[in-house]
Design an enzyme around this catalytic site. Structure first.
Site, PDB file in Angstrom:
ATOM      1  N   GLU A   1      63.009  13.267  69.110  1.00 17.48           N
ATOM      2  CA  GLU A   1      62.257  13.616  70.322  1.00 17.48           C
ATOM      3  C   GLU A   1      61.166  14.655  70.053  1.00 17.48           C
ATOM      4  O   GLU A   1      60.701  15.325  70.969  1.00 17.48           O
ATOM      5  CB  GLU A   1      63.225  14.116  71.407  1.00 17.48           C
ATOM      6  CG  GLU A   1      64.123  13.013  71.930  1.00 17.48           C
ATOM      7  CD  GLU A   1      65.100  13.495  72.999  1.00 17.48           C
ATOM      8  OE1 GLU A   1      64.693  13.556  74.162  1.00 17.48           O
ATOM      9  OE2 GLU A   1      66.251  13.810  72.657  1.00 17.48           O
TER      10      GLU A   1
ATOM     11  N   TYR B   1      57.564   8.004  79.296  1.00 10.55           N
ATOM     12  CA  TYR B   1      56.446   8.794  78.755  1.00 10.55           C
ATOM     13  C   TYR B   1      55.099   8.082  78.786  1.00 10.55           C
ATOM     14  O   TYR B   1      54.135   8.590  78.254  1.00 10.55           O
ATOM     15  CB  TYR B   1      56.799   9.260  77.333  1.00 10.55           C
ATOM     16  CG  TYR B   1      58.087  10.062  77.321  1.00 10.55           C
ATOM     17  CD1 TYR B   1      58.187  11.247  78.059  1.00 10.55           C
ATOM     18  CD2 TYR B   1      59.209   9.618  76.643  1.00 10.55           C
ATOM     19  CE1 TYR B   1      59.378  11.958  78.101  1.00 10.55           C
ATOM     20  CE2 TYR B   1      60.400  10.333  76.673  1.00 10.55           C
ATOM     21  CZ  TYR B   1      60.475  11.501  77.404  1.00 10.55           C
ATOM     22  OH  TYR B   1      61.646  12.203  77.444  1.00 10.55           O
TER      23      TYR B   1
ATOM     24  N   SER C   1      66.272  10.965  75.854  1.00 15.51           N
ATOM     25  CA  SER C   1      65.087  10.132  76.068  1.00 15.51           C
ATOM     26  C   SER C   1      65.424   8.647  76.078  1.00 15.51           C
ATOM     27  O   SER C   1      64.572   7.807  75.792  1.00 15.51           O
ATOM     28  CB  SER C   1      64.001  10.411  75.019  1.00 15.51           C
ATOM     29  OG  SER C   1      63.376  11.642  75.309  1.00 15.51           O
TER      30      SER C   1
ATOM     31  N   GLU D   1      74.918  12.202  83.141  1.00 17.22           N
ATOM     32  CA  GLU D   1      74.824  13.209  82.078  1.00 17.22           C
ATOM     33  C   GLU D   1      74.055  14.408  82.602  1.00 17.22           C
ATOM     34  O   GLU D   1      73.412  14.341  83.648  1.00 17.22           O
ATOM     35  CB  GLU D   1      74.093  12.634  80.865  1.00 17.22           C
ATOM     36  CG  GLU D   1      72.693  12.162  81.192  1.00 17.22           C
ATOM     37  CD  GLU D   1      71.653  12.573  80.180  1.00 17.22           C
ATOM     38  OE1 GLU D   1      71.993  13.184  79.147  1.00 17.22           O
ATOM     39  OE2 GLU D   1      70.464  12.301  80.432  1.00 17.22           O
TER      40      GLU D   1
ATOM     41  N   ASN E   1      71.328  17.580  81.260  1.00 19.58           N
ATOM     42  CA  ASN E   1      70.420  17.988  80.182  1.00 19.58           C
ATOM     43  C   ASN E   1      70.266  19.503  80.200  1.00 19.58           C
ATOM     44  O   ASN E   1      69.908  20.074  81.231  1.00 19.58           O
ATOM     45  CB  ASN E   1      69.056  17.324  80.390  1.00 19.58           C
ATOM     46  CG  ASN E   1      69.177  15.813  80.350  1.00 19.58           C
ATOM     47  OD1 ASN E   1      69.160  15.216  79.291  1.00 19.58           O
ATOM     48  ND2 ASN E   1      69.357  15.191  81.512  1.00 19.58           N
TER      49      ASN E   1
ATOM     50  N   ASP F   1      71.481  13.818  85.662  1.00 20.95           N
ATOM     51  CA  ASP F   1      71.059  12.446  85.924  1.00 20.95           C
ATOM     52  C   ASP F   1      72.235  11.712  86.547  1.00 20.95           C
ATOM     53  O   ASP F   1      73.370  11.840  86.082  1.00 20.95           O
ATOM     54  CB  ASP F   1      70.653  11.758  84.612  1.00 20.95           C
ATOM     55  CG  ASP F   1      69.441  12.427  83.970  1.00 20.95           C
ATOM     56  OD1 ASP F   1      68.692  13.116  84.697  1.00 20.95           O
ATOM     57  OD2 ASP F   1      69.230  12.254  82.757  1.00 20.95           O
TER      58      ASP F   1
ATOM     59  N   ARG G   1      69.346  19.758  84.252  1.00 23.94           N
ATOM     60  CA  ARG G   1      68.983  18.588  85.059  1.00 23.94           C
ATOM     61  C   ARG G   1      70.101  17.565  84.946  1.00 23.94           C
ATOM     62  O   ARG G   1      70.477  17.171  83.843  1.00 23.94           O
ATOM     63  CB  ARG G   1      67.678  17.966  84.553  1.00 23.94           C
ATOM     64  CG  ARG G   1      67.062  16.983  85.546  1.00 23.94           C
ATOM     65  CD  ARG G   1      66.004  16.109  84.895  1.00 23.94           C
ATOM     66  NE  ARG G   1      66.600  15.049  84.122  1.00 23.94           N
ATOM     67  CZ  ARG G   1      66.216  14.702  82.889  1.00 23.94           C
ATOM     68  NH1 ARG G   1      65.243  15.311  82.288  1.00 23.94           N
ATOM     69  NH2 ARG G   1      66.821  13.720  82.259  1.00 23.94           N
TER      70      ARG G   1
ATOM     71  N   GLY H   1      63.206  17.760  79.935  1.00 20.61           N
ATOM     72  CA  GLY H   1      61.809  17.486  79.594  1.00 20.61           C
ATOM     73  C   GLY H   1      60.867  18.252  80.511  1.00 20.61           C
ATOM     74  O   GLY H   1      61.155  18.443  81.693  1.00 20.61           O
TER      75      GLY H   1
HETATM   76  N1  LIG Z   1      76.305   3.766  83.418  1.00 23.33           N
HETATM   77  C1  LIG Z   1      75.012   3.503  83.637  1.00 23.33           C
HETATM   78  N2  LIG Z   1      74.652   2.589  84.550  1.00 23.33           N
HETATM   79  C2  LIG Z   1      73.362   2.271  84.774  1.00 23.33           C
HETATM   80  N3  LIG Z   1      72.334   2.829  84.102  1.00 23.33           N
HETATM   81  C3  LIG Z   1      72.625   3.759  83.180  1.00 23.33           C
HETATM   82  C4  LIG Z   1      73.967   4.155  82.904  1.00 23.33           C
HETATM   83  N4  LIG Z   1      73.927   5.095  81.928  1.00 23.33           N
HETATM   84  C5  LIG Z   1      72.638   5.266  81.615  1.00 23.33           C
HETATM   85  N5  LIG Z   1      71.840   4.474  82.354  1.00 23.33           N
HETATM   86  C6  LIG Z   1      70.379   4.346  82.247  1.00 23.33           C
HETATM   87  O1  LIG Z   1      69.991   4.724  80.930  1.00 23.33           O
HETATM   88  C7  LIG Z   1      69.144   5.867  80.954  1.00 23.33           C
HETATM   89  C8  LIG Z   1      69.503   6.797  79.808  1.00 23.33           C
HETATM   90  O2  LIG Z   1      70.828   7.253  79.955  1.00 23.33           O
HETATM   91  P1  LIG Z   1      71.192   8.799  79.997  1.00 23.33           P
HETATM   92  O3  LIG Z   1      70.383   9.499  81.019  1.00 23.33           O
HETATM   93  O4  LIG Z   1      72.662   8.894  80.136  1.00 23.33           O
HETATM   94  O5  LIG Z   1      70.841   9.244  78.526  1.00 23.33           O
HETATM   95  P2  LIG Z   1      69.711  10.057  77.758  1.00 23.33           P
HETATM   96  O6  LIG Z   1      69.137   9.145  76.769  1.00 23.33           O
HETATM   97  O7  LIG Z   1      70.375  11.257  77.240  1.00 23.33           O
HETATM   98  O8  LIG Z   1      68.621  10.470  78.738  1.00 23.33           O
HETATM   99  P3  LIG Z   1      67.746  11.822  78.877  1.00 23.33           P
HETATM  100  O9  LIG Z   1      66.469  11.663  78.219  1.00 23.33           O
HETATM  101  O10 LIG Z   1      67.621  11.862  80.335  1.00 23.33           O
HETATM  102  O11 LIG Z   1      68.498  12.940  78.282  1.00 23.33           O
HETATM  103  C9  LIG Z   1      69.339   6.475  82.322  1.00 23.33           C
HETATM  104  O12 LIG Z   1      68.171   7.162  82.705  1.00 23.33           O
HETATM  105  C10 LIG Z   1      69.627   5.251  83.186  1.00 23.33           C
HETATM  106  O13 LIG Z   1      68.429   4.586  83.542  1.00 23.33           O
HETATM  107 MG   LIG Z   2      69.270  11.028  81.129  1.00 21.65          MG
END
Ligand SMILES: Nc1ncnc2c1ncn2[C@@H]1O[C@H](COP(=O)(O)OP(=O)(O)OP(=O)(O)O)[C@@H](O)[C@H]1O
Ligand SMILES: [Mg+2]
Length: 332
Positions: free
Chosen positions: A33, A239, A169, A293, A295, A280, A278, A299
């Site tokens: 990232e 992005y 991301s 999750e 953060n 999600d 943050r 970002g």
């Molecule tokens: N159980 C789920 N059901 C539906 N969509 C999901 C699920 N888990 C993740 N997602 C989708 O995948 C994306 C990425 O997952 P998540 O936010 O858990 O991980 P990340 O890669 O760590 O993201 P970030 O950049 O926000 O840290 C989410 O923004 C969402 O769109």
């Molecule tokens: Mg996320």
């Protein structure tokens, strides 16, 4: 590293003497990232300068500790994403050298950064999160990938979400609609990390709720609703300007809006987070909020969610970051 302390006490929430604050914004690093982090770092640095804070953007490289020792900034803003910025290791080193920084402690980051640990902690506190299994690569090798994956599908059904246990991301995150797609999704996910988290795919409204603590305890900012035109909130949707529509505040009934704020503040609190985070989550059709999750180094780019929420709350990004930096400086 002393300028901040007295002024925080005397200036309350104002920024009247903030120009005396000297801060370093850390961005870059070697994580996947890196590019996102550089964009976050530039945005934060610019925003701080706009409100008169003396901010210098610095990479987190082999020159960092020498530079910090010479410069002795009042506080550091960590705009590093991915492992170094979020798993607590950099913070451990900053603690070692006595450098004050905005954000959660190393110990809290170690838990929050790992999606399986974070989910376990928030579930234990009574929040909803999709069921999951988190497994390292050797388990599949030793027990046979097909046998393990069959059991996972038998337990959760499809569709599934597959993502690295540690990462961000959306790198490596994939929706799996049919069981046959699962092995390929696993292979691709393992290229981003050595442990994978598999959970049911949850349909609903995707939201991100930023939490900031400017001294009166953690407060949720307006939730941001995420509507990617591709239907998937992947790296490109995040992005590339114009590929995702954001609604801030989220178009939720008042009751659901209150619930998402509560979930984000509780996740922040249960995980012992500090200053900003943050969460999600997905709001399902029946209005329940499924935690995905949290953060610890959200970002801060032009298309990022926390800055959008700050703006929607009628605040200025530079002012918020400045206030968090003053609090960090006061902690010493
Ligand atoms: N159980 C789920 N059901 C539906 N969509 C999901 C699920 N888990 C993740 N997602 C989708 O995948 C994306 C990425 O997952 P998540 O936010 O858990 O991980 P990340 O890669 O760590 O993201 P970030 O950049 O926000 O840290 C989410 O923004 C969402 O769109
Ligand atoms: Mg996320």
């Amino acid at each position: 590293m002393s300028a901040g302390a007295a002024e925080v006490a005397s200036s309350g929430t104002g920024l009247s003497t903030v120009d005396e604050l000297a801060v370093v914004v850390l961005a870059g690093g070697l994580d996947l990232e890196r590019e996102v982090s550089l964009r976050s770092g530039r945005r934060v640095t610019d925003a701080l300068r706009e409100v008169g804070v003396h901010a210098r953007l610095s990479d987190a490289d082999s020159g960092l500790l020498t530079a910090l020792a010479a410069e002795r900034p009042d506080a550091i803003f960590i705009a590093l994403h991915g492992q170094a910025g979020e798993d607590g290791s950099l913070r451990t080193v900053l603690d070692l050298v006595g450098a004050a920084y905005v954000g959660s402690t190393a110990a809290a980051c170690r838990v929050a950064w790992d999606k399986a640990n974070a989910k376990a902690a928030v579930r234990a506190a009574g929040l909803r999160t999709p069921d999951w299994v988190a497994l390292p690569h050797p388990t599949f090798r030793e027990l046979g990938a097909a046998a393990v994956l069959d059991r996972i599908v038998a337990r959760f059904g499809v569709p599934l979400m597959v993502k690295p246990v540690q990462g961000g991301s959306a790198l490596g995150a994939q929706q799996v609609r049919e069981a046959e797609e699962l092995p390929a999704a696993m292979v691709s996910c393992f290229s981003y990390g050595d442990a994978v988290l598999i959970e049911p795919y949850v349909s609903g409204v995707e939201i991100a709720v930023s939490v900031i603590d400017l001294g009166d305890g953690p407060q949720a900012l307006p939730a941001v609703e995420i509507v990617p035109s591709s239907g998937v909130f992947d790296y490109a949707s995040r992005y590339t300007a114009g590929t995702t529509t954001y609604h801030t505040p989220a178009r939720l009934p008042a009751e659901a809006a209150a619930r998402v704020s509560d979930v984000a503040v509780r996740a922040h609190t249960v995980l012992g987070l500090r200053d900003l985070s943050r969460t999600d989550a997905i709001v399902t059709a029946d209005g329940s909020v499924e935690f995905l999750e949290v953060n610890v180094s959200p970002g801060m780019t032009e298309t990022s969610l926390l800055p959008m929420a700050v703006e929607a709350a009628g605040l200025e990004l530079g002012e918020v970051c400045g206030r968090l930096l003053r609090r960090a400086a006061a902690r010493g």
